[in-house]
Design a protein around this motif. Sequence first.
Motif, short mmCIF file in Angstrom:
data_model
loop_
_atom_site.label_atom_id
_atom_site.label_comp_id
_atom_site.label_asym_id
_atom_site.label_seq_id
_atom_site.Cartn_x
_atom_site.Cartn_y
_atom_site.Cartn_z
N UNK A 6 -4.96 27.83 -39.15
CA UNK A 6 -4.97 27.11 -40.43
C UNK A 6 -5.31 28.03 -41.59
N UNK A 7 -5.44 29.33 -41.33
CA UNK A 7 -5.77 30.28 -42.38
C UNK A 7 -4.59 31.17 -42.74
N UNK A 8 -3.39 30.76 -42.35
CA UNK A 8 -2.21 31.59 -42.60
C UNK A 8 -1.92 31.81 -44.07
N UNK A 9 -2.27 30.86 -44.93
CA UNK A 9 -1.98 30.99 -46.36
C UNK A 9 -3.14 31.56 -47.16
N UNK A 37 -10.58 22.43 -48.25
CA UNK A 37 -11.51 21.83 -47.28
C UNK A 37 -11.23 22.32 -45.86
N UNK A 38 -9.97 22.34 -45.47
CA UNK A 38 -9.62 22.77 -44.11
C UNK A 38 -9.92 24.25 -43.93
N UNK A 39 -9.57 25.07 -44.92
CA UNK A 39 -9.85 26.51 -44.83
C UNK A 39 -11.35 26.78 -44.80
N UNK A 40 -12.12 26.00 -45.55
CA UNK A 40 -13.57 26.17 -45.54
C UNK A 40 -14.15 25.89 -44.16
#
Length: 320
Positions: A28-31, A210-213
């Motif tokens: 989920x950290x691809x961007x 939020x998801x990246x955090x």
Amino acid sequence: MNATTTRGALLAALACLLVGGSFTANSVLGDYPYAGGQFLRYALACLLLLPAAGKGAADRLRALTPRQWSRLALLAAVGMVGFNLAVIAAERTAEPAVPGVFVGCAPVAVAVLVPLLDGRRPQRVVLYGSLLVAVGAFTVQGWGRTDGTGIAFSVCALAGEVGFAVLAVPVLRPLGPRLLSATVCAVAALESAAVGLLVDGAGWLRRPDTVETAALLWQAVVVTVVGFVCWYMGMQRIGAERATLFSGLIPVAAACTAPLVGTGSYGPAQAAGSALVGLGVALGSGALRRAERKRGPRGRAFRGNGRPEYRGVRVPERPE
């Protein structure tokens, strides 16, 4: 196994399971900017680790020689920042299984390099166990599409995984697992910031959503703080050669958690590979040999008093 060896094996296994489960967070950290994410991860981990470094941490750091500081900088650059960068670069032209297969060969490389650097021969049992682990990791992941660039970066990822264990050996004793983890995280955060400024310029760091955090917090708190300390505590107890055997659990954990988020499946190949990894770890760590020593010749099982039993019937002692 004695208590120290058992505890070391459990700590190394836990660390590798946490790393394997973290692949879901990576997806989920691809961007998010690579260097900025690494900076946040390692900087937060360092802040959390410093209070647990123990008394006299500053004195131990001041006692390090320039050569040891250079080794710490190389450890952070190769085994942490460089490793993650190599995996990301490899996956641009190769399927994720390809760098995973190369990284799965790390136990073999460590089983050979660590003894040679220490002036001794590799242990045959550890080497055989590491080969089983590598085959098991390959079976779990399979092979995917790639090209020459993907293979080259996968080899770099293998070098990073090996360096993370081998480069830490001489500095683990003077620093201890907690202070070593805090120090390399601080160095890796600085190196990540430098890479970000050089490559991404002003856009190297942004506010995560939020998801990246959540993913970054998982990587910093669970994978880095807990995982690094457990890894180096395990390595301190059982040595780098045997500890690296447990890195075969990384693809196993990734395969087990992938179905939970719908990014993969766990089938017969994964089950067979997991069994090979388990067998390799048991063989290389000496667990199988210790189990055999508890049994006498021709299948006799010995109790603590040294008297054998046949099929549960205790053999009476001979009269003196």
